[in-house]
Motif scaffolding. Structure first.
Motif, short mmCIF file in Angstrom:
data_model
loop_
_atom_site.label_atom_id
_atom_site.label_comp_id
_atom_site.label_asym_id
_atom_site.label_seq_id
_atom_site.Cartn_x
_atom_site.Cartn_y
_atom_site.Cartn_z
N MET A 113 0.82 -1.20 0.00
CA MET A 113 0.00 0.00 0.00
C MET A 113 0.86 1.26 0.00
O MET A 113 0.57 2.24 -0.67
CB MET A 113 -0.92 -0.02 1.22
CG MET A 113 -1.84 1.19 1.29
SD MET A 113 -2.73 1.50 -0.27
CE MET A 113 -3.57 -0.08 -0.44
N SER A 114 1.95 1.25 0.79
CA SER A 114 2.83 2.41 0.81
C SER A 114 3.50 2.60 -0.54
O SER A 114 3.78 3.73 -0.95
CB SER A 114 3.88 2.27 1.91
OG SER A 114 4.64 1.08 1.73
N ALA A 115 3.77 1.49 -1.27
CA ALA A 115 4.36 1.61 -2.60
C ALA A 115 3.38 2.29 -3.57
O ALA A 115 3.79 3.08 -4.42
CB ALA A 115 4.75 0.23 -3.12
N LYS A 116 2.10 1.99 -3.43
CA LYS A 116 1.10 2.65 -4.27
C LYS A 116 1.12 4.16 -4.03
O LYS A 116 1.09 4.95 -4.98
CB LYS A 116 -0.29 2.09 -3.94
CG LYS A 116 -1.44 2.86 -4.59
CD LYS A 116 -2.78 2.40 -4.05
CE LYS A 116 -3.91 3.30 -4.53
NZ LYS A 116 -5.22 2.92 -3.95
N LEU A 117 1.22 4.57 -2.77
CA LEU A 117 1.30 5.99 -2.46
C LEU A 117 2.60 6.59 -2.97
O LEU A 117 2.63 7.73 -3.43
CB LEU A 117 1.19 6.20 -0.94
CG LEU A 117 -0.17 5.87 -0.32
CD1 LEU A 117 -0.10 5.96 1.20
CD2 LEU A 117 -1.25 6.79 -0.86
N HIS A 160 -4.06 10.35 4.99
CA HIS A 160 -5.32 10.41 5.72
C HIS A 160 -6.41 9.65 4.97
O HIS A 160 -7.17 8.87 5.56
CB HIS A 160 -5.73 11.87 5.93
CG HIS A 160 -7.02 12.02 6.66
ND1 HIS A 160 -8.24 12.03 6.01
CD2 HIS A 160 -7.29 12.16 7.98
CE1 HIS A 160 -9.20 12.17 6.90
NE2 HIS A 160 -8.66 12.26 8.10
N ASP A 161 -6.46 9.87 3.67
CA ASP A 161 -7.49 9.22 2.87
C ASP A 161 -7.33 7.71 2.89
O ASP A 161 -8.31 6.97 3.01
CB ASP A 161 -7.44 9.75 1.44
CG ASP A 161 -8.54 9.15 0.57
OD1 ASP A 161 -9.72 9.43 0.86
OD2 ASP A 161 -8.22 8.41 -0.38
N ARG A 204 -10.15 5.17 4.64
CA ARG A 204 -10.48 3.91 3.96
C ARG A 204 -10.17 2.68 4.81
O ARG A 204 -11.04 1.83 5.02
CB ARG A 204 -9.72 3.83 2.63
CG ARG A 204 -10.15 4.86 1.60
CD ARG A 204 -9.43 4.62 0.28
NE ARG A 204 -9.79 5.64 -0.71
CZ ARG A 204 -9.30 5.67 -1.94
NH1 ARG A 204 -8.44 4.74 -2.34
NH2 ARG A 204 -9.67 6.63 -2.77
N ARG A 205 -8.96 2.56 5.27
CA ARG A 205 -8.54 1.35 5.97
C ARG A 205 -8.77 1.40 7.48
O ARG A 205 -8.72 0.36 8.14
CB ARG A 205 -7.05 1.07 5.68
CG ARG A 205 -6.81 0.77 4.22
CD ARG A 205 -5.34 0.43 3.95
NE ARG A 205 -5.19 0.07 2.54
CZ ARG A 205 -5.32 -1.16 2.07
NH1 ARG A 205 -5.59 -2.16 2.89
NH2 ARG A 205 -5.18 -1.41 0.79
N ARG A 244 1.19 0.54 13.51
CA ARG A 244 0.44 -0.59 12.95
C ARG A 244 1.16 -1.92 13.15
O ARG A 244 0.53 -2.92 13.51
CB ARG A 244 0.21 -0.35 11.46
CG ARG A 244 -0.49 -1.48 10.72
CD ARG A 244 -1.94 -1.58 11.12
NE ARG A 244 -2.60 -2.65 10.39
CZ ARG A 244 -3.86 -3.01 10.58
NH1 ARG A 244 -4.60 -2.36 11.47
NH2 ARG A 244 -4.40 -3.99 9.90
N ALA A 245 2.49 -1.95 12.91
CA ALA A 245 3.20 -3.24 12.87
C ALA A 245 4.61 -3.17 13.44
O ALA A 245 5.46 -3.97 13.05
CB ALA A 245 3.23 -3.76 11.43
N GLY A 246 4.88 -2.25 14.33
CA GLY A 246 6.19 -2.23 14.98
C GLY A 246 7.29 -1.71 14.07
O GLY A 246 7.05 -1.05 13.06
#
Length: 380
Positions: free
Chosen positions: A1-5, A21-22, A27-28, A62-64
């Motif tokens: 997801m971060s790669a998409k951003l 934020h979006d 969304r998530r 979210r994941a350390g």
């Protein structure tokens, strides 16, 4: 997801925060509104690239630690690749003096002027803060040393503490952080150790890659206000040393406006010019490492820090000084190098209008500036 951003997030730090934020809040629903606002406030408080730090913080919550690293890598890597490819293009075709490169330099003038307008209205709206900004600009222009920006920020923080220590403190909400305070202190200690230890090692060894790491690490450590403010720091690190020419520096900065992701990946371009693929890797890691260490180190203590009026007062002064540092960068090296004739100034005004009043996407403004530079080349 971060790669998409990382592939789609054009528009600079403020736009990046909107994308985050979006995607992550609306969304998530990985974070609630209050937690996200607290995280953004923390990253605005810390030196370094605010949007990248917010991305790292979301990953950490979210994941350390691995989540923070993956979030940074996905958001940053596409921009790094684009920056390195542009550096290799510059080297392979010797295009530094081309008309479109001159146009990119003028683009940088318009974009920094736009940033000053927005930041000045928000961070220096009254007499005291405007005075701090002007004083910071004057010092930055008249005293151009490696540590000038650091001292400006320290003095501005002291002034802010004196002038605004009785300001009301905004209501805060606690962030849920799983990182231990002991580990956080270790990260902060490593940050300080590298900041003061690398220059000593650099002087005693004379090793080129250590010098490169030191220059970019210091730039990432001492910059408040995000990507545009890192410009004068990086210029004073890489141009006088001969690692990058002044023309290539400004050409790359203009091109960086058309690349998605954080503007700090401009360091990847500079590293590639000065040391190839290894130089790009060193520069990228060095300029982002302070951001990672500071976010990890500060998150467990942020709930306490935000409740202090003294901390917030110092931050008011620092933010005003950031505006002044950006004004100094607008004049030198941007204006003095890019605006050499009335037609250059006319193009800069046109690009500024397109950004501010027409509100066109930055990539369109960049392409317009490059085309304008080609036209100017034919006219001259």
């Amino acid at each position: 997801m971060s790669a998409k951003l990382g592939l789609t997030s054009f528009g600079g730090p403020i736009a990046h925060l909107g994308y985050f934020h979006d995607e992550y809040v609306r969304r998530r629903k990985w974070m609630d509104e209050k937690s996200y606002a607290d995280l953004v406030a923390l990253c605005q408080f810390l030196p370094g690239p605010a949007s990248s730090q917010v991305g790292i913080g979301i990953g950490l919550v979210r994941a350390g630690l691995w989540g923070g690293f993956i979030a940074w890598l996905g958001f940053t890597f596409p921009s790094v690749i684009a920056s390195v490819l542009f550096a290799w293009l510059m080297q392979g075709f010797d295009i530094a003096s081309s008309g479109w490169i001159h146009g990119l330099k003028i683009v940088a003038v318009a974009i920094v002027a736009h940033a000053i307008l927005g930041m000045g209205q928000k961070l220096a709206p009254d007499r005291n803060r405007a005075s701090i900004a002007v004083a910071a600009a004057a010092i930055a222009l008249l005293w151009q040393t490696a540590y000038a920006q650091f001292l400006i920020i320290i003095l501005a923080g002291i002034l802010g503490l004196w002038l605004y220590h009785k300001s009301s403190v905004m209501q805060t909400h606690s962030l849920h952080i799983t990182i231990s305070k002991r580990f956080a202190i270790g990260c902060l200690a490593l940050f300080v150790l590298l900041l003061f230890g690398l220059p000593v090692i650099r002087q005693s060894t004379g090793i080129e890659w250590i010098a490169l790491f030191d220059s970019f690490y210091r730039s990432g450590s001492l910059v408040f206000g995000g990507g545009h403010v890192v410009l004068p720091m990086l210029e004073r690190e890489v141009v006088p040393t001969g690692w990058v020419s002044g023309a290539d520096f400004l050409a790359g900065y203009g091109a960086a406006q058309a690349v998605p992701g954080p503007l700090f990946t401009f360091a990847s371009y500079l590293g590639a010019l000065s040391g190839g693929a290894a130089g790009a890797a060193i520069a990228t890691v060095a300029i982002f490492l302070p951001a990672f260490l500071l976010v990890v180190g500060a998150l467990p203590f942020w709930n306490v820090l935000r409740s202090s009026p003294k901390i917030q007062g110092a931050l008011v002064g620092i933010n005003a000084a950031v505006v002044g540092i950006l004004i100094a960068a607008l004049y030198d090296p941007l204006w003095t190098t890019a605006i050499q004739a009335p037609v250059d100034f006319a193009l800069a005004l046109l690009l500024f209008i397109l950004l501010v009043f027409w509100k066109l996407p930055p990539w369109i403004v960049v392409l317009s500036g490059a085309l304008g530079g080609v036209i100017i080349g034919y006219i001259n």
